[in-house]
Scaffold this motif. Structure first.
Motif, PDB file in Angstrom:
ATOM      1  N   UNK A  69     -23.670  -1.291 -60.978  1.00  7.47           N
ATOM      2  CA  UNK A  69     -22.599  -3.178 -60.131  1.00  7.47           C
ATOM      3  C   UNK A  69     -23.727  -3.776 -59.008  1.00  7.47           C
ATOM      4  N   UNK A  70     -23.383  -5.314 -59.483  1.00  9.85           N
ATOM      5  CA  UNK A  70     -24.077  -6.196 -58.998  1.00  9.85           C
ATOM      6  C   UNK A  70     -23.677  -6.227 -57.843  1.00  9.85           C
ATOM      7  N   UNK A  71     -25.197  -6.010 -56.796  1.00  8.70           N
ATOM      8  CA  UNK A  71     -24.707  -6.156 -55.110  1.00  8.70           C
ATOM      9  C   UNK A  71     -24.882  -7.211 -54.429  1.00  8.70           C
ATOM     10  N   UNK A  72     -23.489  -7.186 -53.679  1.00  9.68           N
ATOM     11  CA  UNK A  72     -23.437  -8.883 -54.024  1.00  9.68           C
ATOM     12  C   UNK A  72     -23.562  -9.070 -51.924  1.00  9.68           C
ATOM     13  N   UNK A  73     -23.543  -9.293 -51.393  1.00  7.91           N
ATOM     14  CA  UNK A  73     -23.817  -9.499 -49.987  1.00  7.91           C
ATOM     15  C   UNK A  73     -22.789 -10.949 -49.080  1.00  7.91           C
ATOM     16  N   UNK A  74     -21.469 -11.389 -48.530  1.00  8.03           N
ATOM     17  CA  UNK A  74     -20.908 -12.517 -47.655  1.00  8.03           C
ATOM     18  C   UNK A  74     -21.186 -13.004 -46.859  1.00  8.03           C
ATOM     19  N   UNK A  75     -22.052 -14.028 -46.590  1.00  2.00           N
ATOM     20  CA  UNK A  75     -23.224 -14.223 -45.365  1.00  2.00           C
ATOM     21  C   UNK A  75     -21.881 -14.646 -44.868  1.00  2.00           C
ATOM     22  N   UNK A  76     -21.883 -14.252 -43.682  1.00  2.00           N
ATOM     23  CA  UNK A  76     -20.631 -14.188 -42.250  1.00  2.00           C
ATOM     24  C   UNK A  76     -20.881 -15.575 -41.425  1.00  2.00           C
ATOM     25  N   UNK A  77     -22.051 -15.996 -41.606  1.00  2.00           N
ATOM     26  CA  UNK A  77     -22.121 -17.035 -40.123  1.00  2.00           C
ATOM     27  C   UNK A  77     -23.281 -16.211 -39.431  1.00  2.00           C
ATOM     28  N   UNK A  78     -22.905 -17.040 -38.271  1.00  2.00           N
ATOM     29  CA  UNK A  78     -23.167 -15.341 -37.043  1.00  2.00           C
ATOM     30  C   UNK A  78     -25.297 -17.352 -36.188  1.00  2.00           C
ATOM     31  N   UNK A  79     -25.428 -17.507 -37.050  1.00  4.23           N
ATOM     32  CA  UNK A  79     -26.917 -17.442 -36.625  1.00  4.23           C
ATOM     33  C   UNK A  79     -27.079 -18.449 -35.930  1.00  4.23           C
ATOM     34  N   UNK A  80     -25.923 -19.612 -34.984  1.00  2.60           N
ATOM     35  CA  UNK A  80     -26.279 -20.180 -34.648  1.00  2.60           C
ATOM     36  C   UNK A  80     -25.955 -18.939 -32.972  1.00  2.60           C
ATOM     37  N   UNK A  81     -25.456 -17.554 -33.066  1.00  2.00           N
ATOM     38  CA  UNK A  81     -26.091 -16.760 -32.246  1.00  2.00           C
ATOM     39  C   UNK A  81     -26.986 -16.747 -31.683  1.00  2.00           C
ATOM     40  N   UNK A  82     -28.200 -16.985 -32.348  1.00  7.63           N
ATOM     41  CA  UNK A  82     -29.861 -16.602 -32.334  1.00  7.63           C
ATOM     42  C   UNK A  82     -29.964 -17.868 -31.360  1.00  7.63           C
ATOM     43  N   UNK A  83     -29.453 -18.796 -30.531  1.00  2.79           N
ATOM     44  CA  UNK A  83     -29.634 -19.169 -29.231  1.00  2.79           C
ATOM     45  C   UNK A  83     -29.941 -18.467 -28.251  1.00  2.79           C
ATOM     46  N   UNK A  84     -28.319 -18.214 -27.708  1.00  2.00           N
ATOM     47  CA  UNK A  84     -27.755 -17.298 -27.251  1.00  2.00           C
ATOM     48  C   UNK A  84     -28.729 -16.077 -26.800  1.00  2.00           C
ATOM     49  N   UNK A  85     -29.270 -15.696 -27.973  1.00  2.63           N
ATOM     50  CA  UNK A  85     -30.320 -14.529 -28.111  1.00  2.63           C
ATOM     51  C   UNK A  85     -31.759 -14.303 -27.177  1.00  2.63           C
ATOM     52  N   UNK A  86     -32.366 -15.789 -27.615  1.00  6.29           N
ATOM     53  CA  UNK A  86     -32.943 -15.513 -27.661  1.00  6.29           C
ATOM     54  C   UNK A  86     -33.380 -16.320 -25.285  1.00  6.29           C
ATOM     55  N   UNK A  87     -32.070 -16.602 -25.172  1.00  2.00           N
ATOM     56  CA  UNK A  87     -32.209 -16.122 -24.049  1.00  2.00           C
ATOM     57  C   UNK A  87     -31.826 -15.194 -22.873  1.00  2.00           C
ATOM     58  N   UNK A  88     -30.988 -14.423 -23.786  1.00  2.00           N
ATOM     59  CA  UNK A  88     -30.676 -13.063 -23.469  1.00  2.00           C
ATOM     60  C   UNK A  88     -32.412 -11.845 -23.432  1.00  2.00           C
ATOM     61  N   UNK A  89     -32.648 -12.336 -24.834  1.00  2.00           N
ATOM     62  CA  UNK A  89     -33.828 -10.923 -24.956  1.00  2.00           C
ATOM     63  C   UNK A  89     -34.883 -12.273 -24.742  1.00  2.00           C
ATOM     64  N   UNK A  90     -35.852 -12.673 -23.990  1.00  2.00           N
ATOM     65  CA  UNK A  90     -36.595 -13.413 -24.200  1.00  2.00           C
ATOM     66  C   UNK A  90     -38.235 -13.302 -24.643  1.00  2.00           C
ATOM     67  N   UNK A  91     -38.031 -11.570 -24.018  1.00  2.00           N
ATOM     68  CA  UNK A  91     -39.671 -10.635 -24.601  1.00  2.00           C
ATOM     69  C   UNK A  91     -39.777 -10.906 -25.968  1.00  2.00           C
ATOM     70  N   UNK A  92     -38.326 -10.472 -26.616  1.00  2.00           N
ATOM     71  CA  UNK A  92     -38.548 -10.334 -28.348  1.00  2.00           C
ATOM     72  C   UNK A  92     -38.403 -11.542 -28.693  1.00  2.00           C
ATOM     73  N   UNK A  93     -38.016 -12.887 -28.317  1.00  2.00           N
ATOM     74  CA  UNK A  93     -38.435 -14.073 -28.872  1.00  2.00           C
ATOM     75  C   UNK A  93     -39.682 -14.829 -28.829  1.00  2.00           C
ATOM     76  N   UNK A  94     -40.321 -14.099 -27.642  1.00  2.00           N
ATOM     77  CA  UNK A  94     -41.922 -14.732 -26.688  1.00  2.00           C
ATOM     78  C   UNK A  94     -42.493 -13.802 -27.814  1.00  2.00           C
ATOM     79  N   UNK A  95     -42.766 -12.716 -27.631  1.00  2.00           N
ATOM     80  CA  UNK A  95     -43.614 -12.191 -29.595  1.00  2.00           C
ATOM     81  C   UNK A  95     -43.553 -13.228 -31.156  1.00  2.00           C
ATOM     82  N   UNK A  96     -42.380 -13.896 -31.103  1.00  3.94           N
ATOM     83  CA  UNK A  96     -42.459 -14.816 -32.424  1.00  3.94           C
ATOM     84  C   UNK A  96     -43.106 -15.658 -32.017  1.00  3.94           C
ATOM     85  N   UNK A  97     -43.198 -16.652 -30.689  1.00  4.33           N
ATOM     86  CA  UNK A  97     -43.830 -17.082 -30.326  1.00  4.33           C
ATOM     87  C   UNK A  97     -45.588 -16.974 -30.982  1.00  4.33           C
ATOM     88  N   UNK A  98     -46.037 -16.166 -30.074  1.00  8.57           N
ATOM     89  CA  UNK A  98     -47.621 -15.750 -30.140  1.00  8.57           C
ATOM     90  C   UNK A  98     -47.871 -15.462 -31.570  1.00  8.57           C
TER      91      UNK A  98
END
Length: 307
Positions: free
Chosen positions: A268-297
């Motif tokens: 069978x062919x595996x297909x992922x349906x992308x449902x969105x949700x990526x704008x939520x990354x902005x809110x996560x960046x405020x809640x999990x500042x240390x995780x996103x600081x690692x990205x910046x570093x």
């Protein structure tokens, strides 16, 4: 939810959006878009957990003494029972005003978790099974993340009604497998009751179900993220150009990747349906500042080689 607000604004309707938790210090992402397009109220998590009670209580406040409260399913029932209902329900003009009737307050359930939402998902299945896309003959394993589970159930119903050799796998995000199965049975039962007269060659069995429910690869409480997941999303984006988020779509991506490894050549062919949700990354960046600081570093340590 912000899509609902935008759609309402385009039609001259006012939207009242109930958001779980506390208002962030700086509005970004979904919080910002929702505030621009609608009237936002932040609801404490303890109250939000009783969703229907919360929605009905707020609808009562909006309606006051002059409004008439309806749910989406109420409108559907009226439409199916009386195709000429426009003559008895009053005329609605371009600005959303009604003649001879009080204001109408419509409750849209969280995650559009009502039977009426299934119609849009079935239409999506009808689109995807076109010959230039997934087609109707290939064995497909369709993977989707599941919040309320409504999208997954709609995909499963659509595949069965159209006679497609598709299997729907839904990654559970917010509840137990028993709760998801109960929701699935309810939606199938409601669908059979309201639209069963369209089903001739295909049978929907709410006992067997139409969705294969699975847990996350990495369990956690809904809304929380784990250390390293932001970096995983970054890696996926850089390698594929596809942006996933750790709350919703990363779970589907990981499950689709696992299933694709398990499928033998010619399977069978595996297909992922992308449902969105990526704008939520902005809110996560405020809640999990240390995780996103690692990205910046990590980004600041990247050196560009001279030509």
């Amino acid at each position: 939810m912000h899509f609902t607000a935008v759609s309402c604004a385009e039609r001259g309707l006012k939207s009242h959006l109930l958001l779980r938790g506390e208002q962030p210090e700086i509005l970004t992402g979904y919080n910002l878009i929702s505030t621009i397009y609608g009237d936002v109220t932040y609801v404490p998590r303890s109250i939000y957990s009783r969703r229907m009670t919360m929605l009905k209580t707020h609808a009562d406040l909006v309606a006051s003494n002059t409004g008439h409260i309806l749910c989406c399913n109420d409108i559907l029932e009226s439409s199916l029972s009386d195709h000429s209902s426009t003559s008895s329900s009053g005329h609605i003009d371009a600005h959303g005003n009604t003649e001879n009737h009080s204001r109408k307050i419509i409750i849209i359930n969280e995650g559009a978790g009502d039977v009426v939402a299934l119609l849009g998902v079935i239409r999506l299945v009808q689109y995807l099974c076109q010959s230039h896309l997934l087609g109707k003959e290939r064995q497909i394993k369709l993977v989707v993340d599941a919040g309320t589970g409504t999208t997954a159930v709609g995909l499963g119903i659509g595949a069965q009604c159209l006679g497609l050799p598709w299997e729907v796998t839904a990654v559970m995000l917010a509840d137990t497998i028993d709760a998801y199965r109960q929701q699935e049975q309810k939606l199938i039962s409601d669908f059979r009751t309201r639209f069963g007269f369209h089903l001739t060659d295909h049978c929907l069995n709410e006992v067997d179900g139409v969705v294969h429910w699975v847990g996350r690869c990495h369990q956690r409480k809904f809304g929380n993220i784990l250390e390293g997941e932001i970096e995983t999303c970054q890696h996926i984006a850089q390698q594929t150009g596809i942006l996933v988020d750790p709350v919703y779509t990363l779970a589907a991506w990981e499950m689709a990747t696992q299933l694709s490894r398990e499928e033998m050549e010619g399977g069978a062919q595996v297909v992922m349906l992308h449902t969105g949700g990526t704008l939520g990354m902005f809110g996560l960046a405020q809640r999990y500042k240390s995780y996103f600081s690692k990205l910046k570093e990590g980004l600041s340590s990247v050196k560009v080689a001279p030509h």
